[in-house]
Write an enzyme that holds these catalytic residues in place. Structure first.
Site, PDB file in Angstrom:
ATOM      1  N   CYS A   1      -4.110   0.510  -2.499  1.00  0.00           N
ATOM      2  CA  CYS A   1      -3.894  -0.716  -1.727  1.00  0.00           C
ATOM      3  C   CYS A   1      -2.799  -1.585  -2.355  1.00  0.00           C
ATOM      4  O   CYS A   1      -2.517  -1.499  -3.559  1.00  0.00           O
ATOM      5  CB  CYS A   1      -5.168  -1.539  -1.676  1.00  0.00           C
TER       6      CYS A   1
ATOM      7  N   CYS B   1     -10.579  -3.421  -4.330  1.00  0.00           N
ATOM      8  CA  CYS B   1      -9.594  -4.389  -4.850  1.00  0.00           C
ATOM      9  C   CYS B   1     -10.289  -5.659  -5.342  1.00  0.00           C
ATOM     10  O   CYS B   1      -9.876  -6.238  -6.345  1.00  0.00           O
ATOM     11  CB  CYS B   1      -8.555  -4.713  -3.793  1.00  0.00           C
TER      12      CYS B   1
ATOM     13  N   CYS C   1     -10.049  -5.161   0.268  1.00  0.00           N
ATOM     14  CA  CYS C   1     -11.186  -4.234   0.331  1.00  0.00           C
ATOM     15  C   CYS C   1     -12.079  -4.423  -0.899  1.00  0.00           C
ATOM     16  O   CYS C   1     -11.698  -5.097  -1.875  1.00  0.00           O
ATOM     17  CB  CYS C   1     -10.695  -2.791   0.423  1.00  0.00           C
TER      18      CYS C   1
ATOM     19  N   GLU D   1      -2.932  -4.734  -3.062  1.00  0.00           N
ATOM     20  CA  GLU D   1      -3.440  -5.659  -4.093  1.00  0.00           C
ATOM     21  C   GLU D   1      -3.470  -4.995  -5.458  1.00  0.00           C
ATOM     22  O   GLU D   1      -3.081  -5.591  -6.466  1.00  0.00           O
ATOM     23  CB  GLU D   1      -4.857  -6.126  -3.734  1.00  0.00           C
TER      24      GLU D   1
ATOM     25  N   ASN E   1       0.836  -1.196   0.000  1.00  0.00           N
ATOM     26  CA  ASN E   1       0.000   0.000   0.000  1.00  0.00           C
ATOM     27  C   ASN E   1       0.876   1.253   0.000  1.00  0.00           C
ATOM     28  O   ASN E   1       1.960   1.284   0.592  1.00  0.00           O
ATOM     29  CB  ASN E   1      -1.007   0.004   1.153  1.00  0.00           C
ATOM     30  N   ILE E   2       0.373   2.261  -0.705  1.00  0.00           N
ATOM     31  CA  ILE E   2       1.098   3.532  -0.843  1.00  0.00           C
ATOM     32  C   ILE E   2       0.106   4.644  -0.510  1.00  0.00           C
ATOM     33  O   ILE E   2      -0.834   4.894  -1.270  1.00  0.00           O
ATOM     34  CB  ILE E   2       1.657   3.700  -2.273  1.00  0.00           C
ATOM     35  N   GLU E   3       0.301   5.258   0.664  1.00  0.00           N
ATOM     36  CA  GLU E   3      -0.624   6.300   1.113  1.00  0.00           C
ATOM     37  C   GLU E   3      -0.182   7.667   0.602  1.00  0.00           C
ATOM     38  O   GLU E   3       0.897   7.819   0.025  1.00  0.00           O
ATOM     39  CB  GLU E   3      -0.713   6.256   2.650  1.00  0.00           C
TER      40      GLU E   3
HETATM   41  N1  THU Z   1      -5.168  -1.560   2.545  1.00  0.00           N
HETATM   42  C1  THU Z   1      -4.583  -2.389   1.622  1.00  0.00           C
HETATM   43  O1  THU Z   1      -3.490  -2.102   1.124  1.00  0.00           O
HETATM   44  N2  THU Z   1      -5.234  -3.521   1.278  1.00  0.00           N
HETATM   45  C2  THU Z   1      -6.396  -3.954   1.843  1.00  0.00           C
HETATM   46  O2  THU Z   1      -6.889  -4.997   1.484  1.00  0.00           O
HETATM   47  C3  THU Z   1      -7.047  -3.163   2.894  1.00  0.00           C
HETATM   48  C4  THU Z   1      -6.472  -1.806   3.129  1.00  0.00           C
HETATM   49  C5  THU Z   1      -4.446  -0.362   2.975  1.00  0.00           C
HETATM   50  C6  THU Z   1      -5.004   0.954   2.521  1.00  0.00           C
HETATM   51  C7  THU Z   1      -4.496   1.893   3.591  1.00  0.00           C
HETATM   52  O3  THU Z   1      -3.189   2.302   3.237  1.00  0.00           O
HETATM   53  C8  THU Z   1      -4.406   1.036   4.835  1.00  0.00           C
HETATM   54  O4  THU Z   1      -4.440  -0.311   4.393  1.00  0.00           O
HETATM   55  C9  THU Z   1      -5.523   1.284   5.851  1.00  0.00           C
HETATM   56  O5  THU Z   1      -6.759   1.213   5.231  1.00  0.00           O
END
Ligand code: THU
Length: 129
Positions: free
Chosen positions: A53, A87, A84, A55, A42-44
């Protein structure tokens, strides 16, 4: 490749996660039909809604490399969490019955499920024909 190995790769990919806001790191490992693995994390973003996310990072890397056939995805986080909804929909585009392996941060596989269980009666490419 064994699911346990794919889950370990996902846990390793998690190290690259950029998650300064949620502190919730996620790694993904997507297995192609010919045995290749594409990883993602994941890259915020400071503009929170632009976060992507793990995935989708893995899937988009694979598709950008010209690969579109997948048999499984492993997802690892601090505890085993399901992909989620966004995804699930994006993965459905390429394989509605994709195997889904959920792992913890040690790389241990905790659960095995499938995309058609996580996203029943999905809207997909066939609906546009
Ligand atoms: N996130 C994912 O990368 N994959 C998931 O299946 C659920 C959520 C990440 C998004 C965000 O950076 C962090 O988790 C919290 O939601």
């Amino acid at each position: 490749m064994e699911p346990s190995q794919l889950t370990q790769i996902a846990a390793d990919a998690r190290d690259a996660a950029y998650a300064p806001y949620s502190k919730f790191k996620v790694g993904a490992a997507l297995l192609t039909d010919n045995g290749e693995v594409f990883t993602g994390c994941n890259i915020e973003n400071a503009s929170f809604g632009l976060t992507i996310c793990a995935e989708r990072t893995a899937l988009f890397a694979a598709v950008a490399a010209g690969v579109r056939t997948f048999s499984g995805i492993a997802v690892s986080s601090s505890h085993a969490v399901c992909p989620c909804g966004a995804c699930r929909q994006v993965l459905n585009e390429f394989n509605p019955t994709l195997d889904v392996y959920l792992g913890d941060e040690t790389g241990q596989m905790v659960t095995k499920t499938s995309l058609d269980r996580l996203l029943p009666e999905a809207f997909g490419p066939d609906n546009l024909r």
